[in-house]
Each structure stands twice: as C-alpha cells, then as structure tokens.
Design an enzyme around this catalytic site. Structure first.
Site, PDB file in Angstrom:
ATOM      1  N   ASP A  89       6.787  21.572  48.242  1.00 17.15           N
ATOM      2  CA  ASP A  89       5.548  20.863  48.565  1.00 17.15           C
ATOM      3  C   ASP A  89       5.828  19.412  48.973  1.00 17.15           C
ATOM      4  O   ASP A  89       6.985  18.987  49.081  1.00 17.15           O
ATOM      5  CB  ASP A  89       4.610  20.940  47.360  1.00 17.15           C
ATOM      6  N   ASP A 147      -4.340  22.861  53.152  1.00 16.42           N
ATOM      7  CA  ASP A 147      -4.572  24.012  52.278  1.00 16.42           C
ATOM      8  C   ASP A 147      -5.812  24.798  52.705  1.00 16.42           C
ATOM      9  O   ASP A 147      -6.832  24.223  53.099  1.00 16.42           O
ATOM     10  CB  ASP A 147      -4.774  23.540  50.840  1.00 16.42           C
TER      11      ASP A 147
END
Length: 376
Positions: free
Chosen positions: A115, A172
């Site tokens: 991430d 996202d």
C-alpha cells in the site's frame, strides 16, 4: 485471481476468519475456477517491531496459517505499506524492505499487496516501490508484487520497472454503483469512467496488469432491497449492476480479487464469479485490456481481441431504462474481418450467426457480453 480480506473483515480480521475462508474457497468451487490467492490485508500484524503477527488475533502465527492455506491448494498473501506505517497505523516496511521480504519468504508468502500509507520520508513512489521490488527479487521464493499506489503517480508507467506485476490505477472501490462527490472511494461506474479517461490499456500485458481494485460481487444488496431492480446509485448493488461490474473487470483483463464473506456467498453471486466464459475472457493469454468503441450517453460498446482470434464485445446500458443496443462489426476495432461470425452470449450461453449485426435488449445498468468468432 483470488480473495482479499479487507472488504469482508476490515481491521477485525482474525486467523479463524482466514482459515474459514480457505475452506470456503475450496467448498464453493472458487479455487477450482481459478481463484488461487488468499490475501490477508491490513491489521494482521502486532503493533510493535520486529514484524510479527498479532498474538491475539493470529495466535498460530503467519507460517502456520500459510501452511493451512497451502494445504488446501491455495497460495497465501500478506499486506504491508511503502511508508512507516500502514493505513491502520500498524508497522510497515519503508526502510525495512530486505528484512521484511526475507521474513515473508520464510513464512511462505506468495503474494504481497504493498500500500501507499504512512510517512514516505521524502522518497518518491518509484524509489519506495522499487526498493521492495528489489528486495522481493533477492529472496529465494517467488512472490507476486502488487503495487497499491492508488494511481496517484501513474504507476502503469513505472510499475514494471519497480518489479510490480500489477498496479492500482484508481482509488479504492466501494460497493455502490456511483459514489457521491464528497464520499471516499469510487463506485463501479466511477471506476469504469476513470479507466476510460486514463487510456492505460497500452501498458497492460502478460506479467503486468492494470488493477481497478477488488471485486464487490457479494457485497449487496442491503436487507429488504430487491436484487432485481436498479438501486439508488449510492446503495449496494443489484444483480444487473453486479453483472456489469464483473463483466467489465473481465473485459478489462483485471486481476480478480473477491472481497466478500465467502462463508455466506449465495448461489447467484457464486454463479457470476465462476462464469467460465467470462473468466476465459479475463484470463485470455493475449492479456489485452478492452477499450471503448462507443460511449454515447447511456449506451457504451467495449471490445478486446482474444488470443484465438475471437473478440469479446460488451454492450453496456448505463441508463435507468431497458434499451436495445445495436452495432455492427465494422464499429468494433478489435474484430477481424470475415464473411460471417458466430456469436455466443457469455451470460446465457445462447449462440447465433450474423454477417455483421450485433444487437441485444439490455436491462438498466446491465452488460451483455458476446464472444464473436470469425466464420467463413
């Protein structure tokens, strides 16, 4: 192809959840359909260093859990971040790339989702992601490297150079048809629009994939909501919206990471996720990403060439009323010229022959996918 824990369990994920999911991947038929990676997202780790599993939520440790997953014919994945801490503020890997890569390999990790949270210490994305890429390359284990940089710095341009095999091209995703302007994340149609705007298809191919984020199949509808009617655009997904979601991810050749609780997966969602015709389009060895041949208000036509000379064609009705969508092979850039064509509907299995016309009556927010084969 695989499963990721975040959408189902968020930061409450436990070892018991992962073991139950591994069993469910086998029992549901997902493993045999090709979903092979089971990835534990954020919050698996203890909140101190050195890197280790949380002793309460993962009492057996990572190595034992990875062995359990491997024993079921699956591959095991973990999460970290290219910063000082993860998105949920657990210890991450910036500055610890080599030791963490060696630890992942020792534990039996097959996949790393990396991430973009935490303090970056002034280092640019290519530097941070390439550091982990080199560390993974140096260990004696093959570990798929998933670059989750959210598409902020065009990772499709440098992801391969950083050692990545897939890279996120969008923010996202959320389990909604469309997200509000002031809301975190992107809905299904928002992602489709973003991919079209970015024009990233040319960067995709074998061993390097544009990633529009995890699947939301199974994450809707809400209690009392019909599966069969279009939703309010900002509520979870109807059947038609779910079909469009899955159809587009397959047309795009996207990594397919399921993100729902597999222990409660219903038959309708299982049927979508294991559709052999669509999975063959997604996993086609040519590795191309579909592009739009027409984007005309509420009607869109997308296509991509397949390795055997066939073409996948999507007829997308993004509107709120049923419409007839028609086109001709001359409009489809990916199609090979022929005297006639055999056409298979990838949802129903129905087939027909045509000299060039393609047509279907498409429900609101649904997508018909045809596999078109040159004939004669």
């Amino acid at each position: 192809m695989g499963w990721n824990s975040w959408n189902a369990y968020s930061c409450a994920v436990t070892e018991a959840d992962i073991r139950a999911t591994a069993d469910a991947m086998v029992e549901s038929g997902l493993r045999d359909a090709g979903y092979e990676y089971l990835v534990v997202d954020d919050c698996w780790m203890a909140d101190d260093r050195p890197l280790r599993a949380d002793p309460t939520d993962f009492p057996s440790g990572v190595a034992a859990l990875a062995e359990y997953v491997h024993d079921r014919g699956l591959r095991f994945g973990l999460y970290s971040s290219a910063g000082t801490h993860t998105c949920q503020r657990y210890p991450a890997s910036l500055g610890h790339e080599q030791s963490h890569a060696e630890q992942f390999a020792e534990w039996g990790v097959d996949y790393l989702k990396y991430d973009n949270c935490g303090d970056h210490r002034g280092r640019d994305p290519l530097d941070r992601y390439a550091s982990m890429g080199r560390a993974l390359e140096a260990v004696d284990r093959e570990i798929v490297y998933s670059i989750c940089e959210w598409g902020q710095n065009d990772p499709w341009r440098w992801g391969r150079n950083a050692g990545g095999e897939l890279w996120r091209v969008t923010d996202d995703i959320v389990a909604k048809w469309q997200a509000a302007d002031d809301e975190f994340g992107l809905g299904i149609v928002d992602v489709i629009d973003r991919v079209a705007e970015l024009e990233v298809a040319g960067y995709q191919g074998p061993y390097g994939w544009n990633d529009p984020d995890m699947l939301q199949v199974g994450n809707g509808p809400e209690s009392g909501q019909s599966r069969h009617e279009p939703t309010d655009v900002r509520r979870p997904l109807s059947d038609a919206e779910t079909r469009s979601h899955f159809a587009f991810w397959c047309l795009l050749g996207a990594p397919l990471m399921v993100g729902t609780d597999l222990t409660t997966l219903d038959d309708a969602d299982r049927e979508i996720l294991t559709n052999e015709q669509l999975l063959a389009i997604d996993q086609d060895p040519l590795g191309l990403q579909a592009t739009a041949d027409r984007r005309d208000g509420g009607v869109e036509i997308w296509s991509k060439r397949l390795a055997d000379g066939d073409t996948a064609v999507g007829l997308f009705n993004r509107g709120s009323d049923r419409v007839g969508i028609d086109t001709h092979v001359a409009e489809i850039d990916a199609l090979v010229g022929a005297a006639s064509y055999r056409v298979r509907n990838c949802w129903t299995g129905a087939t027909f022959e045509t000299e060039g016309d393609l047509w279907d009556s498409v429900e609101p927010r649904d997508t018909t996918v045809y596999r078109v084969s040159p004939h004669g």
